[in-house]
Scaffold this motif. Structure first.
Motif, mmCIF file in Angstrom:
data_model
loop_
_atom_site.group_PDB
_atom_site.id
_atom_site.type_symbol
_atom_site.label_atom_id
_atom_site.label_comp_id
_atom_site.label_asym_id
_atom_site.label_seq_id
_atom_site.Cartn_x
_atom_site.Cartn_y
_atom_site.Cartn_z
ATOM 1 N N ALA A 1 0.737 3.432 -3.211
ATOM 2 C CA ALA A 1 -0.609 3.981 -3.408
ATOM 3 C C ALA A 1 -0.848 5.159 -2.478
ATOM 4 O O ALA A 1 -1.395 6.194 -2.891
ATOM 5 C CB ALA A 1 -1.647 2.881 -3.168
ATOM 6 N N ARG A 2 -0.452 5.035 -1.227
ATOM 7 C CA ARG A 2 -0.642 6.135 -0.279
ATOM 8 C C ARG A 2 0.166 7.360 -0.701
ATOM 9 O O ARG A 2 -0.273 8.505 -0.517
ATOM 10 C CB ARG A 2 -0.245 5.690 1.123
ATOM 11 C CG ARG A 2 -1.152 4.602 1.714
ATOM 12 C CD ARG A 2 -0.891 4.399 3.199
ATOM 13 N NE ARG A 2 -1.705 3.333 3.752
ATOM 14 C CZ ARG A 2 -1.273 2.105 3.987
ATOM 15 N NH1 ARG A 2 -0.024 1.775 3.702
ATOM 16 N NH2 ARG A 2 -2.075 1.197 4.520
ATOM 17 N N PRO B 1 -7.616 -2.155 -0.463
ATOM 18 C CA PRO B 1 -7.323 -1.506 -1.748
ATOM 19 C C PRO B 1 -8.578 -1.235 -2.569
ATOM 20 O O PRO B 1 -8.713 -0.166 -3.173
ATOM 21 C CB PRO B 1 -6.400 -2.510 -2.445
ATOM 22 C CG PRO B 1 -5.756 -3.270 -1.338
ATOM 23 C CD PRO B 1 -6.803 -3.375 -0.273
ATOM 24 N N GLU C 1 -10.519 1.670 -1.089
ATOM 25 C CA GLU C 1 -9.842 2.939 -1.351
ATOM 26 C C GLU C 1 -10.030 3.386 -2.803
ATOM 27 O O GLU C 1 -10.196 4.578 -3.082
ATOM 28 C CB GLU C 1 -8.349 2.811 -1.020
ATOM 29 C CG GLU C 1 -8.052 2.670 0.459
ATOM 30 C CD GLU C 1 -8.463 3.895 1.264
ATOM 31 O OE1 GLU C 1 -8.399 5.011 0.716
ATOM 32 O OE2 GLU C 1 -8.863 3.735 2.425
ATOM 33 N N PHE D 1 -3.185 0.975 -6.093
ATOM 34 C CA PHE D 1 -4.073 0.185 -5.238
ATOM 35 C C PHE D 1 -4.455 -1.134 -5.919
ATOM 36 O O PHE D 1 -4.599 -2.164 -5.258
ATOM 37 C CB PHE D 1 -5.335 0.977 -4.893
ATOM 38 C CG PHE D 1 -5.165 1.904 -3.714
ATOM 39 C CD1 PHE D 1 -4.736 1.422 -2.486
ATOM 40 C CD2 PHE D 1 -5.435 3.267 -3.835
ATOM 41 C CE1 PHE D 1 -4.581 2.272 -1.397
ATOM 42 C CE2 PHE D 1 -5.285 4.117 -2.754
ATOM 43 C CZ PHE D 1 -4.855 3.633 -1.534
ATOM 44 N N MET E 1 0.812 -1.214 0.000
ATOM 45 C CA MET E 1 0.000 0.000 0.000
ATOM 46 C C MET E 1 0.852 1.273 0.000
ATOM 47 O O MET E 1 0.317 2.373 -0.142
ATOM 48 C CB MET E 1 -0.911 0.001 1.234
ATOM 49 C CG MET E 1 -1.806 -1.208 1.365
ATOM 50 S SD MET E 1 -3.224 -1.110 0.268
ATOM 51 C CE MET E 1 -4.214 0.061 1.178
ATOM 52 N N ASN F 1 -7.015 -8.811 1.042
ATOM 53 C CA ASN F 1 -7.119 -7.512 1.700
ATOM 54 C C ASN F 1 -8.171 -6.673 0.969
ATOM 55 O O ASN F 1 -7.995 -6.319 -0.193
ATOM 56 C CB ASN F 1 -5.768 -6.804 1.678
ATOM 57 C CG ASN F 1 -5.776 -5.495 2.449
ATOM 58 O OD1 ASN F 1 -6.801 -5.092 3.009
ATOM 59 N ND2 ASN F 1 -4.635 -4.820 2.478
ATOM 60 N N ALA G 1 -1.674 -3.388 -5.350
ATOM 61 C CA ALA G 1 -1.697 -3.863 -3.964
ATOM 62 C C ALA G 1 -2.737 -4.962 -3.788
ATOM 63 O O ALA G 1 -2.524 -5.917 -3.042
ATOM 64 C CB ALA G 1 -1.992 -2.697 -3.017
#
Length: 213
Positions: free
Chosen positions: A97-98, A126, A129, A113, A94, A123, A116
């Protein structure tokens, strides 16, 4: 030096044996006995000094070995532990992406994302988001619906994760697209898929609020 120290020990023992034999002869050998006793005493003093010197030399040698070999190895292990930990942080799927989100690069963030999501298929974050970016920043609720439906249908999720994604999808249908019918259909699917669970109860409660049950 160790060999000399060991040799002195043997020589002292030999002289002590000679001294015992001289005393047991019964002859008048006082002068020779005194001389030999003095020699033995001198050898023992020399041996004691040599032992102390060897002890210091050994301690120094151990210290040198520790500084040259052991200490660098410990430092290397510590350094690797620190940098390996940092590397593990950098490998967070992540992370990129962040960073893109912080830069306001929404398309780049979505792409990161998605990467990810591939790296961590179990998960749900992602996907959530991505949908959030599509709604809040790209004003594209239709794409957010597609994103969540792709996530829901493309993975065998744990119960909590699947229910969360389905409730989020229903919320987008209702609040963003004003399509309560599709939202209700999604909540019905929650009830069918997770009967007699809190997820089913929550879905029924929402449908009751809408006057649909």
């Amino acid at each position: 030096m160790w060999m000399k120290f060991a040799g002195a020990e043997k020589e002292i023992e030999k002289q002590k044996q000679e001294l015992i034999e001289m005393k047991n002869t019964g002859e008048d050998l006082d002068e020779e006995i005194n001389t030999l006793e003095n020699k033995i005493e001198g050898k023992e003093s020399e041996k004691t000094f040599s032992g102390i010197l060897l002890a210091f030399l050994t301690a120094g040698l151990v210290g040198i070995v520790f500084v040259i070999h052991v200490l660098p190895a410990i430092a290397q292990r510590f350094t690797h532990a620190v940098y390996d930990s940092a590397e593990m942080v950098e490998k967070d799927p992540m992370h990129d992406a962040r960073a893109k989100v912080a830069q306001g690069d929404w398309e780049g963030a979505i792409e990161a994302f998605r990467a990810a999501a591939v790296a961590e298929p179990l998960n749900r974050l992602p996907w959530v988001e991505i949908a959030k970016i599509q709604i809040d920043h790209l004003e594209d609720a239709g794409s957010a619906v597609t994103t969540l439906r792709t996530a829901i249908e493309g993975q065998e999720w744990e119960e909590n994760d699947a229910a969360y994604l389905m409730f989020r999808l229903a919320e987008i249908y209702d609040k963003e697209l004003h399509d309560r019918s599709s939202a209700a259909t999604t909540l019905q699917q929650v009830m069918e898929q997770f009967p007699e669970t809190r997820h089913s109860a929550n879905a029924r409660h929402k449908l009751h609020e809408w006057g649909l049950v």
